[in-house]
Design a protein around this motif. Structure first.
Motif, short mmCIF file in Angstrom:
data_model
loop_
_atom_site.label_atom_id
_atom_site.label_comp_id
_atom_site.label_asym_id
_atom_site.label_seq_id
_atom_site.Cartn_x
_atom_site.Cartn_y
_atom_site.Cartn_z
N PRO A 1 -73.46 23.43 31.17
CA PRO A 1 -72.52 23.39 32.30
C PRO A 1 -71.08 23.52 31.80
CG PRO A 1 -73.36 21.18 31.84
CD PRO A 1 -74.14 22.12 30.99
N VAL A 2 -70.37 24.50 32.33
CA VAL A 2 -69.01 24.78 31.85
C VAL A 2 -67.95 24.47 32.90
CG1 VAL A 2 -69.74 26.54 30.20
CG2 VAL A 2 -69.23 27.19 32.58
N GLY A 3 -68.36 24.30 34.15
CA GLY A 3 -67.40 24.04 35.21
C GLY A 3 -68.11 23.73 36.51
N THR A 4 -67.37 23.79 37.61
CA THR A 4 -67.94 23.42 38.90
C THR A 4 -67.41 24.31 40.01
OG1 THR A 4 -66.17 21.81 39.25
CG2 THR A 4 -68.22 20.98 38.29
N PHE A 5 -68.23 24.43 41.05
CA PHE A 5 -67.81 24.98 42.34
C PHE A 5 -67.79 23.80 43.31
CE2 PHE A 5 -69.54 26.44 46.50
CZ PHE A 5 -68.37 27.03 46.97
N CYS A 6 -66.66 23.59 44.00
CA CYS A 6 -66.51 22.37 44.81
C CYS A 6 -65.88 22.66 46.16
CB CYS A 6 -65.61 21.35 44.09
SG CYS A 6 -66.26 20.75 42.53
N ILE A 7 -66.24 21.81 47.13
CA ILE A 7 -65.54 21.77 48.41
C ILE A 7 -65.14 20.32 48.67
CG2 ILE A 7 -66.64 23.80 49.42
CD1 ILE A 7 -68.59 21.96 50.87
N TYR A 8 -64.01 20.14 49.40
CA TYR A 8 -63.47 18.80 49.63
C TYR A 8 -62.99 18.68 51.07
CZ TYR A 8 -62.44 19.95 44.66
OH TYR A 8 -62.49 20.39 43.37
N ASP A 9 -62.91 17.44 51.53
CA ASP A 9 -62.34 17.17 52.86
C ASP A 9 -61.63 15.83 52.82
OD1 ASP A 9 -61.65 17.30 55.52
OD2 ASP A 9 -63.66 17.85 56.20
N THR A 10 -60.67 15.69 53.69
CA THR A 10 -59.94 14.41 53.81
C THR A 10 -60.62 13.46 54.78
OG1 THR A 10 -58.54 15.39 55.53
CG2 THR A 10 -57.73 15.49 53.26
N HIS B 1 -72.39 15.44 20.37
CA HIS B 1 -73.03 16.69 19.95
C HIS B 1 -73.27 17.61 21.15
CE1 HIS B 1 -76.67 14.63 21.42
NE2 HIS B 1 -77.24 15.83 21.45
N LEU B 2 -73.58 17.02 22.31
CA LEU B 2 -73.81 17.82 23.50
C LEU B 2 -72.50 18.39 24.03
CD1 LEU B 2 -76.38 18.53 25.02
CD2 LEU B 2 -75.92 16.66 26.60
N GLU B 3 -71.45 17.58 23.96
CA GLU B 3 -70.13 18.06 24.39
C GLU B 3 -69.65 19.20 23.50
OE1 GLU B 3 -66.35 18.39 26.29
OE2 GLU B 3 -68.38 17.83 26.89
N ASP B 4 -69.92 19.12 22.20
CA ASP B 4 -69.53 20.21 21.30
C ASP B 4 -70.24 21.51 21.67
OD1 ASP B 4 -67.87 18.51 19.94
OD2 ASP B 4 -69.29 18.12 18.31
N GLU B 5 -71.54 21.43 21.96
CA GLU B 5 -72.28 22.62 22.35
C GLU B 5 -71.78 23.16 23.70
OE1 GLU B 5 -76.43 21.78 22.33
OE2 GLU B 5 -76.43 21.07 20.25
N ARG B 6 -71.48 22.23 24.61
CA ARG B 6 -70.98 22.64 25.92
C ARG B 6 -69.65 23.37 25.79
NH1 ARG B 6 -67.79 21.80 29.96
NH2 ARG B 6 -66.45 20.49 28.68
N MET B 7 -68.75 22.86 24.95
CA MET B 7 -67.45 23.48 24.80
C MET B 7 -67.56 24.86 24.15
SD MET B 7 -64.91 22.20 26.24
CE MET B 7 -63.85 23.41 25.47
N ARG B 8 -68.54 25.05 23.27
CA ARG B 8 -68.72 26.38 22.70
C ARG B 8 -69.07 27.39 23.79
NH1 ARG B 8 -70.52 23.62 17.97
NH2 ARG B 8 -72.65 23.40 18.73
N ASP B 9 -69.83 26.92 24.79
CA ASP B 9 -70.17 27.79 25.92
C ASP B 9 -68.93 28.08 26.77
OD1 ASP B 9 -72.57 29.03 26.20
OD2 ASP B 9 -73.34 27.72 27.76
N VAL B 10 -68.07 27.07 26.96
CA VAL B 10 -66.82 27.31 27.69
C VAL B 10 -65.98 28.37 26.98
CG1 VAL B 10 -64.64 26.27 28.46
CG2 VAL B 10 -66.77 24.98 28.66
N GLU B 11 -65.87 28.23 25.66
CA GLU B 11 -65.04 29.16 24.89
C GLU B 11 -65.61 30.57 24.88
OE1 GLU B 11 -65.04 27.01 21.26
OE2 GLU B 11 -63.61 25.49 21.99
N ARG B 12 -66.94 30.68 24.96
CA ARG B 12 -67.55 32.02 24.99
C ARG B 12 -67.10 32.81 26.21
NH1 ARG B 12 -72.48 29.14 23.49
NH2 ARG B 12 -72.94 29.50 21.29
N LEU B 13 -66.81 32.13 27.31
CA LEU B 13 -66.41 32.82 28.53
C LEU B 13 -65.02 33.44 28.42
CD1 LEU B 13 -67.60 30.33 31.29
CD2 LEU B 13 -68.60 32.53 30.73
#
Length: 412
Positions: A134-143, A11-23
């Protein structure tokens, strides 16, 4: 029930995806406003990789990514799905920082983590949609293994906030674009003896171009205007220009005294400019405009030009005659009085007005003669508008593109 891929209750994933689609951002082209953030993150933290992504049902899709040749990855093979889940579990501390993901049992088996040239350091911050999910992420990475000290964590959060503002702005622009679209006039289907076609294509989500048309008792008024600048600011001013010019035309129709024709378009521009004078002065802007009033029975055209210069009549035999105008743009010189000129549409003739965005697509030197050549090849409003749309398919416009064409039918 909890989805294995999302780590969230259904149910939480369904609500989250509605927010993704709104964007309405999934699978859209890269944008410089997001690419600027990932470039900045790599410079500030000295890392080789950074990304801004959205988390779809079954994939992580990258709106901006630097240092990795990816456009998307399966959701179950991401660290970011844990960052998304953490936003619900630890809302006061949403950032997920892994000094060495290759040694963490929860992540060490994910493809791309560890190994030769693989990711070891990960820092992710959730991004949120219009309803707060939460619809996505801002990330940094290193090797290489590393960590973030308190000051760096603050900087990381600030860059994430910058990214969030851009996401919020996307939603605001979508709403603005929908409102601007709704403000365009409804199609005119009851013009006795005439046919009309129009198109308005903003270079960005919203634009400073607009067109308008409305019926009078014995004719029709059309106008095209182009406000200096692009984007939301120009769109706000364009709405005011449209309302002022239409209001001036309506007042003149009701109270004006006109021995011939249906509207004194020069006076309409003058009254509209007086109403807009303070707005132009306070914002330091101006607008070009062309207004024409066509009398149904005679085909007579009363027209006035405020620095626009992009109107022409295509005659039934294919010849094209530019309509000259020497008035200044609205908002340049206070207390300007515009005067109207006259022209005539014989059966088969078509009046065409466009914005300079079309001219830019036709000729890199913006030669007005290019407009005449283009109009000559398209005898009907529908054909002309379709050709203008086709120009933008393979070459996205750098400026707003607007075209209005009205033709007097052969039998009228």
């Amino acid at each position: 029930m909890t989805s294995e891929a999302s780590l969230l209750p259904d149910h939480l994933e369904d609500e989250r995806m509605r927010d993704v689609e709104r964007l309405e951002l999934l699978d859209t082209p890269h944008e410089e406003r997001f690419d600027k953030i990932t470039r900045m993150a790599c410079r500030v933290f000295g890392v080789p990789m950074a990304s801004v992504s959205l988390m779809d049902h079954d994939r992580q899709w990258f709106k901006s990514i630097l240092g990795l040749e990816l456009s998307e990855v399966p959701r179950e093979r991401t660290v970011c799905r844990t960052t998304i889940a953490r936003a619900y579990e630890r809302p006061d501390d949403p950032a997920l920082v892994l000094p060495d993901a290759s040694t963490d049992p929860a992540f060490m088996d994910i493809p791309g983590i560890g190994g030769e040239g693989g990711i070891r350091f990960y820092a992710g911050y959730p991004l949120f949609g219009p309803a707060g999910h939460p619809v996505g992420t801002f990330c940094i990475y290193d090797t290489e293994e590393r960590n973030l000290d308190p000051d760096q964590l603050d900087t990381f959060a600030e860059l994430a906030e910058w990214t969030q503002r851009e996401l919020d702005r996307s939603d605001e622009f979508d709403r603005a674009a929908e409102i601007q679209k709704q403000l365009l006039p409804r199609p005119l289907s009851d013009l006795p003896g005439y046919e009309i076609a129009t198109v308005c294509l903003p270079a960005f989500v919203v634009g400073g171009d607009f067109y308008d048309h409305y019926r009078l008792r014995e004719g029709v008024v059309i106008s095209v205007a182009d406000v200096m600048g692009k984007g939301l600011g120009a769109a706000i001013l364009a709405s005011g220009v449209r309302s002022s010019l239409r209001g001036a035309g309506r007042v003149l129709e009701r109270f004006g005294r006109r021995p011939v024709g249906v509207l004194d378009t020069g006076m309409a521009l003058t009254l509209g400019a007086e109403h807009l004078a303070d707005d132009f002065e306070h914002t330091g802007t101006f607008a070009t405009s062309f207004v024409a009033a066509i009398e149904f029975s005679t085909g007579d055209v009363d027209h006035a030009d405020a620095g626009h210069g992009l109107a022409a009549i295509r005659r039934a035999d294919g010849g094209v005659e530019p309509l000259e105008g020497d008035g200044p743009p609205l908002g340049v010189f206070p207390a300007t009085t515009w005067t109207s000129e006259t022209a005539h549409l014989a059966p088969g003739d078509m009046l065409v007005v466009c914005s300079d965005g079309l001219l830019d697509l036709l000729d890199e030197n913006s030669d007005p003669a290019a407009l005449c050549r283009f109009v000559a090849g398209h005898p009907t409003p529908e054909a002309l508008v379709a050709a203008a749309r086709a120009l933008t398919v393979n070459e996205p416009p750098l400026d707003d593109v607007t075209v209005v064409a009205i033709r007097r039918n052969e039998m009228s």
